[in-house]
Motif scaffolding. Structure first.
Motif, PDB file in Angstrom:
ATOM      1  N   SER A  50      36.660  18.842 -11.643  1.00 28.35           N
ATOM      2  CA  SER A  50      38.277  17.905 -12.204  1.00 28.35           C
ATOM      3  C   SER A  50      39.181  18.970 -11.998  1.00 28.35           C
ATOM      4  O   SER A  50      38.769  19.440 -10.927  1.00 28.35           O
ATOM      5  N   THR A  51      40.073  18.202 -11.858  1.00 29.91           N
ATOM      6  CA  THR A  51      41.350  18.581 -10.819  1.00 29.91           C
ATOM      7  C   THR A  51      41.295  20.286 -11.054  1.00 29.91           C
ATOM      8  O   THR A  51      41.701  20.983 -10.282  1.00 29.91           O
ATOM      9  N   LEU A  52      40.869  20.861 -11.927  1.00 37.39           N
ATOM     10  CA  LEU A  52      41.385  22.345 -12.094  1.00 37.39           C
ATOM     11  C   LEU A  52      40.628  22.900 -11.979  1.00 37.39           C
ATOM     12  O   LEU A  52      40.440  24.325 -11.559  1.00 37.39           O
ATOM     13  N   ALA A  66      47.781  24.755 -10.580  1.00 42.88           N
ATOM     14  CA  ALA A  66      46.502  23.936 -11.492  1.00 42.88           C
ATOM     15  C   ALA A  66      47.438  23.730 -12.804  1.00 42.88           C
ATOM     16  O   ALA A  66      47.255  22.408 -13.540  1.00 42.88           O
ATOM     17  N   ALA A  67      48.637  24.569 -13.235  1.00 41.15           N
ATOM     18  CA  ALA A  67      49.354  23.957 -14.463  1.00 41.15           C
ATOM     19  C   ALA A  67      50.110  22.656 -13.282  1.00 41.15           C
ATOM     20  O   ALA A  67      51.000  22.274 -14.603  1.00 41.15           O
ATOM     21  N   VAL A  87      49.629  20.675 -11.503  1.00 42.52           N
ATOM     22  CA  VAL A  87      48.669  19.364 -11.634  1.00 42.52           C
ATOM     23  C   VAL A  87      48.654  18.670 -13.195  1.00 42.52           C
ATOM     24  O   VAL A  87      49.384  17.519 -13.091  1.00 42.52           O
ATOM     25  N   GLU A  88      48.479  19.711 -14.161  1.00 41.12           N
ATOM     26  CA  GLU A  88      48.639  19.452 -15.318  1.00 41.12           C
ATOM     27  C   GLU A  88      49.573  18.644 -15.857  1.00 41.12           C
ATOM     28  O   GLU A  88      49.499  17.337 -16.691  1.00 41.12           O
ATOM     29  N   ALA A  89      51.126  19.262 -15.071  1.00 44.46           N
ATOM     30  CA  ALA A  89      52.047  18.898 -15.610  1.00 44.46           C
ATOM     31  C   ALA A  89      52.389  17.788 -15.297  1.00 44.46           C
ATOM     32  O   ALA A  89      53.045  16.299 -15.456  1.00 44.46           O
ATOM     33  N   GLU A 119      49.882  15.243 -14.313  1.00 39.82           N
ATOM     34  CA  GLU A 119      49.265  14.001 -15.301  1.00 39.82           C
ATOM     35  C   GLU A 119      49.608  14.026 -16.091  1.00 39.82           C
ATOM     36  O   GLU A 119      50.106  12.875 -16.522  1.00 39.82           O
ATOM     37  N   ALA A 120      51.284  14.870 -17.219  1.00 40.67           N
ATOM     38  CA  ALA A 120      51.396  14.201 -18.292  1.00 40.67           C
ATOM     39  C   ALA A 120      52.327  13.602 -17.603  1.00 40.67           C
ATOM     40  O   ALA A 120      52.586  12.841 -18.835  1.00 40.67           O
ATOM     41  N   ASN A 162      46.246  10.812  -9.712  1.00 45.68           N
ATOM     42  CA  ASN A 162      45.644  11.811 -10.491  1.00 45.68           C
ATOM     43  C   ASN A 162      44.043  12.153  -9.777  1.00 45.68           C
ATOM     44  O   ASN A 162      43.471  13.010  -9.884  1.00 45.68           O
ATOM     45  N   ALA A 181      46.148  10.012 -24.895  1.00 47.16           N
ATOM     46  CA  ALA A 181      46.831  10.106 -24.495  1.00 47.16           C
ATOM     47  C   ALA A 181      48.430   9.771 -24.271  1.00 47.16           C
ATOM     48  O   ALA A 181      49.455  10.041 -24.029  1.00 47.16           O
TER      49      ALA A 181
END
Length: 260
Positions: A2-4, A13-14, A16-18, A20-21, A133, A199
């Motif tokens: 995973s990206t994380l 990592a945070a 990246v999550e933002a 992607e969201a 992504n 999602a």
């Protein structure tokens, strides 16, 4: 992996999550608006023109600024990585194609042609964000000399969180608990989100509702009673949409959402 897992720092990592969201939000809203444009093109060219104008406004407000922000941050940093240069050249070329499709939508005079251009824009944008992504973000997150958190800090074009546009409905309805409202036009467009990835579902509905003109309605088909979604519509658009249940399971919930 995973990206994380690949991220070199928890803050990255945070970030990246933002990103992607925000990608999911953009993808969903575009899908919802295009679905309404296709439905209107089959039924009412005048309504399709209003929906098309809203789609172009969304692209000018969100989609194209997102692309510009990527070029000055993510792409500029990734281009310094030898393994990413050809990839970034391809991504930049796709940005030009996205802009060309928006221009085609801007100038089209045919509802059917606008629907075709909108669908082409949706397909290309979804494929483009998949590459970001799956390829661009992992490369940047794993680069020890690049801080995504610092690179993207405060950029709402990439992270989301911008203000709602003036002229959009300012908030949704009666919270899904009443049967008020309804549409005089029985031929309302249907948005079936049962096959939409979880999602993306809420963003797809929000995008579609943003394309519903005042006095018209949309029929939402969901795999369960969408009470959390209706609460979010209520929070985003208080008093704007009325809700009428037409079917309550067991395999589908059908709700008529009318823009009052």
């Amino acid at each position: 992996m995973s990206t994380l897992t690949l991220a070199s720092d928890p803050k990255d990592a945070a970030a990246v999550e933002a990103v992607e969201a925000h990608h999911a939000q953009l993808t969903g809203e575009l899908a919802g608006r295009v679905a309404m444009l296709i439905a209107a093109a089959d039924r009412d060219p005048a309504e399709a023109e209003e929906v098309r104008a809203g789609l172009v406004a969304f692209c000018d407000r969100d989609l194209l600024p997102h692309a510009v922000a990527e070029e000055s941050t993510l792409y500029a940093a990734a281009r310094d990585l030898p393994e990413a240069r050809l990839l970034i050249d391809g991504m930049l070329a796709e940005h030009r194609r996205l802009a060309a499709l928006v221009d085609a939508l801007r100038g089209t005079g045919s509802a059917v042609r606008a629907a075709a251009d909108g669908r082409a824009l949706q397909v290309l944008f979804e494929e483009h964000l998949d590459k970001e992504n799956d390829l661009v973000l992992p490369l940047l997150a794993g680069a020890p000399d690049i801080s995504l958190a610092d690179l993207l800090g405060g950029m709402h074009e990439l992270l989301g969180g911008g203000e709602e546009a003036e002229g959009e409905p300012s908030g949704g309805g009666c919270g899904g608990t009443c049967g008020c409202g309804g549409s005089d036009d029985a031929d309302v467009p249907e948005l079936d989100v049962r096959e939409v990835p979880h999602a993306l579902r809420h963003a797809t509905v929000f995008g579609a509702l943003g394309a519903v003109p005042a006095g018209r309605a949309m029929l939402l088909v969901a795999p369960h009673d969408p009470l959390p979604l209706l609460r979010q519509i209520e929070e985003r658009h208080p008093g704007v949409f009325s809700v009428e249940y037409q079917q309550r399971g067991p395999e589908a919930w059908r709700l008529l959402l009318t823009h009052r």
